[in-house]
Design a protein around this motif. Structure first.
Motif, PDB file in Angstrom:
ATOM      1  N   VAL A 138       0.848  -1.194   0.000  1.00  0.00           N
ATOM      2  CA  VAL A 138       0.000   0.000   0.000  1.00  0.00           C
ATOM      3  C   VAL A 138       0.881   1.241   0.000  1.00  0.00           C
ATOM      4  CG1 VAL A 138      -1.878  -1.160   1.215  1.00  0.00           C
ATOM      5  CG2 VAL A 138      -0.151   0.088   2.532  1.00  0.00           C
ATOM      6  N   SER A 139       0.261   2.384  -0.254  1.00  0.00           N
ATOM      7  CA  SER A 139       0.978   3.654  -0.233  1.00  0.00           C
ATOM      8  C   SER A 139       1.571   3.913   1.146  1.00  0.00           C
ATOM      9  CB  SER A 139       0.013   4.793  -0.594  1.00  0.00           C
ATOM     10  OG  SER A 139       0.562   6.054  -0.267  1.00  0.00           O
ATOM     11  N   MET A 140       2.735   4.544   1.183  1.00  0.00           N
ATOM     12  CA  MET A 140       3.348   4.912   2.452  1.00  0.00           C
ATOM     13  C   MET A 140       2.545   5.986   3.174  1.00  0.00           C
ATOM     14  SD  MET A 140       5.859   2.932   2.999  1.00  0.00           S
ATOM     15  CE  MET A 140       4.805   1.713   2.208  1.00  0.00           C
ATOM     16  N   TRP A 141       1.611   6.613   2.470  1.00  0.00           N
ATOM     17  CA  TRP A 141       0.792   7.663   3.081  1.00  0.00           C
ATOM     18  C   TRP A 141      -0.642   7.186   3.314  1.00  0.00           C
ATOM     19  CZ3 TRP A 141       4.299   8.276  -0.851  1.00  0.00           C
ATOM     20  CH2 TRP A 141       5.454   9.009  -0.518  1.00  0.00           C
ATOM     21  N   ASN A 142      -0.838   5.884   3.261  1.00  0.00           N
ATOM     22  CA  ASN A 142      -2.163   5.312   3.460  1.00  0.00           C
ATOM     23  C   ASN A 142      -2.536   5.358   4.943  1.00  0.00           C
ATOM     24  OD1 ASN A 142      -3.641   2.480   4.198  1.00  0.00           O
ATOM     25  ND2 ASN A 142      -4.431   3.361   2.301  1.00  0.00           N
ATOM     26  N   PRO A 143      -3.591   6.110   5.298  1.00  0.00           N
ATOM     27  CA  PRO A 143      -3.983   6.200   6.707  1.00  0.00           C
ATOM     28  C   PRO A 143      -4.738   4.960   7.152  1.00  0.00           C
ATOM     29  CG  PRO A 143      -5.427   7.557   5.340  1.00  0.00           C
ATOM     30  CD  PRO A 143      -4.396   6.955   4.428  1.00  0.00           C
ATOM     31  N   PRO A 144      -4.769   4.678   8.458  1.00  0.00           N
ATOM     32  CA  PRO A 144      -4.170   5.483   9.523  1.00  0.00           C
ATOM     33  C   PRO A 144      -2.750   5.068   9.872  1.00  0.00           C
ATOM     34  CG  PRO A 144      -5.535   3.789  10.489  1.00  0.00           C
ATOM     35  CD  PRO A 144      -5.685   3.643   8.998  1.00  0.00           C
ATOM     36  N   GLY A 145      -2.240   3.975   9.340  1.00  0.00           N
ATOM     37  CA  GLY A 145      -0.891   3.517   9.657  1.00  0.00           C
ATOM     38  C   GLY A 145      -0.864   2.031   9.949  1.00  0.00           C
ATOM     39  N   SER A 146       0.278   1.556  10.423  1.00  0.00           N
ATOM     40  CA  SER A 146       0.481   0.130  10.674  1.00  0.00           C
ATOM     41  C   SER A 146       0.034  -0.241  12.084  1.00  0.00           C
ATOM     42  CB  SER A 146       1.962  -0.214  10.496  1.00  0.00           C
ATOM     43  OG  SER A 146       2.718   0.237  11.619  1.00  0.00           O
ATOM     44  N   HIS A 147       0.263  -1.512  12.440  1.00  0.00           N
ATOM     45  CA  HIS A 147       0.013  -1.974  13.800  1.00  0.00           C
ATOM     46  C   HIS A 147       1.299  -1.951  14.624  1.00  0.00           C
ATOM     47  CE1 HIS A 147      -3.799  -3.460  12.111  1.00  0.00           C
ATOM     48  NE2 HIS A 147      -4.239  -3.405  13.355  1.00  0.00           N
ATOM     49  N   GLY A 148       2.238  -1.127  14.221  1.00  0.00           N
ATOM     50  CA  GLY A 148       3.468  -0.970  14.982  1.00  0.00           C
ATOM     51  C   GLY A 148       4.736  -1.134  14.163  1.00  0.00           C
ATOM     52  N   CYS A 149       4.645  -1.885  13.073  1.00  0.00           N
ATOM     53  CA  CYS A 149       5.819  -2.087  12.237  1.00  0.00           C
ATOM     54  C   CYS A 149       6.152  -0.837  11.432  1.00  0.00           C
ATOM     55  CB  CYS A 149       5.604  -3.265  11.295  1.00  0.00           C
ATOM     56  SG  CYS A 149       5.638  -4.872  12.118  1.00  0.00           S
ATOM     57  N   VAL A 150       7.351  -0.805  10.910  1.00  0.00           N
ATOM     58  CA  VAL A 150       7.773   0.270  10.019  1.00  0.00           C
ATOM     59  C   VAL A 150       7.628  -0.250   8.597  1.00  0.00           C
ATOM     60  CG1 VAL A 150       9.658   1.796   9.322  1.00  0.00           C
ATOM     61  CG2 VAL A 150       9.350   1.226  11.747  1.00  0.00           C
ATOM     62  N   ASN A 151       6.539   0.138   7.959  1.00  0.00           N
ATOM     63  CA  ASN A 151       6.262  -0.301   6.590  1.00  0.00           C
ATOM     64  C   ASN A 151       7.126   0.451   5.594  1.00  0.00           C
ATOM     65  OD1 ASN A 151       2.640  -0.551   7.055  1.00  0.00           O
ATOM     66  ND2 ASN A 151       4.274  -1.911   7.719  1.00  0.00           N
ATOM     67  N   MET A 152       7.502  -0.247   4.520  1.00  0.00           N
ATOM     68  CA  MET A 152       8.323   0.348   3.474  1.00  0.00           C
ATOM     69  C   MET A 152       7.845  -0.171   2.122  1.00  0.00           C
ATOM     70  SD  MET A 152      12.053  -0.360   5.219  1.00  0.00           S
ATOM     71  CE  MET A 152      12.734   1.262   4.975  1.00  0.00           C
ATOM     72  N   THR A 153       8.269   0.515   1.060  1.00  0.00           N
ATOM     73  CA  THR A 153       8.012  -0.024  -0.272  1.00  0.00           C
ATOM     74  C   THR A 153       8.876  -1.270  -0.444  1.00  0.00           C
ATOM     75  OG1 THR A 153       9.812   1.217  -1.340  1.00  0.00           O
ATOM     76  CG2 THR A 153       7.648   2.311  -1.176  1.00  0.00           C
ATOM     77  N   SER A 154       8.526  -2.088  -1.408  1.00  0.00           N
ATOM     78  CA  SER A 154       9.300  -3.296  -1.665  1.00  0.00           C
ATOM     79  C   SER A 154      10.753  -2.958  -2.003  1.00  0.00           C
ATOM     80  CB  SER A 154       8.662  -4.081  -2.817  1.00  0.00           C
ATOM     81  OG  SER A 154       9.415  -5.235  -3.109  1.00  0.00           O
ATOM     82  N   LYS A 155      10.944  -1.914  -2.800  1.00  0.00           N
ATOM     83  CA  LYS A 155      12.293  -1.505  -3.198  1.00  0.00           C
ATOM     84  C   LYS A 155      13.129  -1.117  -1.993  1.00  0.00           C
ATOM     85  CE  LYS A 155      14.744   1.959  -5.978  1.00  0.00           C
ATOM     86  NZ  LYS A 155      14.574   3.124  -6.896  1.00  0.00           N
ATOM     87  N   ASP A 156      12.549  -0.327  -1.098  1.00  0.00           N
ATOM     88  CA  ASP A 156      13.303   0.121   0.070  1.00  0.00           C
ATOM     89  C   ASP A 156      13.521  -1.003   1.073  1.00  0.00           C
ATOM     90  OD1 ASP A 156      13.642   2.758  -0.810  1.00  0.00           O
ATOM     91  OD2 ASP A 156      11.680   3.360  -0.051  1.00  0.00           O
ATOM     92  N   ALA A 157      12.528  -1.873   1.253  1.00  0.00           N
ATOM     93  CA  ALA A 157      12.685  -2.992   2.176  1.00  0.00           C
ATOM     94  C   ALA A 157      13.805  -3.926   1.717  1.00  0.00           C
ATOM     95  CB  ALA A 157      11.368  -3.760   2.296  1.00  0.00           C
TER      96      ALA A 157
END
Length: 232
Positions: free
Chosen positions: A191-210
């Protein structure tokens, strides 16, 4: 994310990600849920400027189409083309992230005496990797924990990694997981890095950055999380 269990170990608990960004949504007109609103929102001029539209503070069909496209891309609801606080909040965060440029640790908050370290600025929803004062990668936008599931702050270490991890709590794939605080980890999401409201605690990243973080970090490397995600 959330309550994540290591395959051969006990369950790992998690206490409670311009992204994901939990900002009060200015209510759009009732008809906006199913059609494009004709009403100008309170952030109309700012939103028009961000999208490169004529800045007149008046809603047009072209304005609405552009705003709806932005909302749809980043999962902002309702995607009715209304220039409300949720939409402007994401745009404002994007502006602040862009302004950081190539000096994300200008404030000196992330330690420079630890060698290689992954830094996470919750306030700006940015992460980067540095060696001392040398920037190695980033900054990149991230999506951290929502309200009541905040990504915990402080100095941590990557304790274990699993390239093909699957959450036992939500039964969702968490590719390139690098755990640094119980069940909280860097990992990619679709999903978009700006997709609200956020994660359940993890630091989400794009596939490329991860994938890049996976190649640059290893078990035992430091992680420093600081700041406060907007809306938490």
């Amino acid at each position: 994310m959330g309550d994540i269990r290591r395959r051969s170990v006990i369950a790992l608990g998690i206490t409670g990600l311009v992204a994901p960004i939990t900002i009060a949504l200015t209510t759009a007109p009732a008809q906006a849920a199913t059609s494009c609103t004709t009403q100008a929102g309170p952030y109309q001029k700012k939103v028009e400027k961000f999208l490169g539209r004529p800045v007149d503070g008046k809603q047009s069909s072209a304005d609405c189409k552009a705003i709806r496209a932005f909302q749809g891309k980043h999962g902002i609801t309702p995607a009715a083309g209304y220039a409300g606080s949720a939409t402007w909040g994401v745009m404002d965060l994007m502006n602040k992230q862009k302004a950081v440029g190539h000096n994300p640790n200008k404030d000196g908050e992330c330690p420079v005496n630890k060698g290689r370290i992954a830094c996470v600025n919750l306030t700006l929803q940015l992460s980067w990797i540095q060696d001392g004062k040398k920037l190695v990668h980033g900054p990149v936008p991230v999506r951290t924990g929502r309200d009541k599931f905040e990504t915990r702050t402080g100095l941590k270490k990557i304790s274990w990694r699993d390239k093909d991890h699957v959450s036992s709590e939500y039964h969702v794939s968490m590719p390139y997981s690098q755990f640094f605080d119980g069940g909280q980890a860097f990992h990619s999401v679709g999903v978009s890095m700006w997709n609200p409201p956020g994660s359940h605690g993890c630091v989400n990243m794009t596939s490329k950055d991860a994938k890049k973080y996976w190649s640059l970090l290893k078990t035992g490397d430091d992680v420093f999380v600081y700041g406060s995600k907007p809306g938490t």
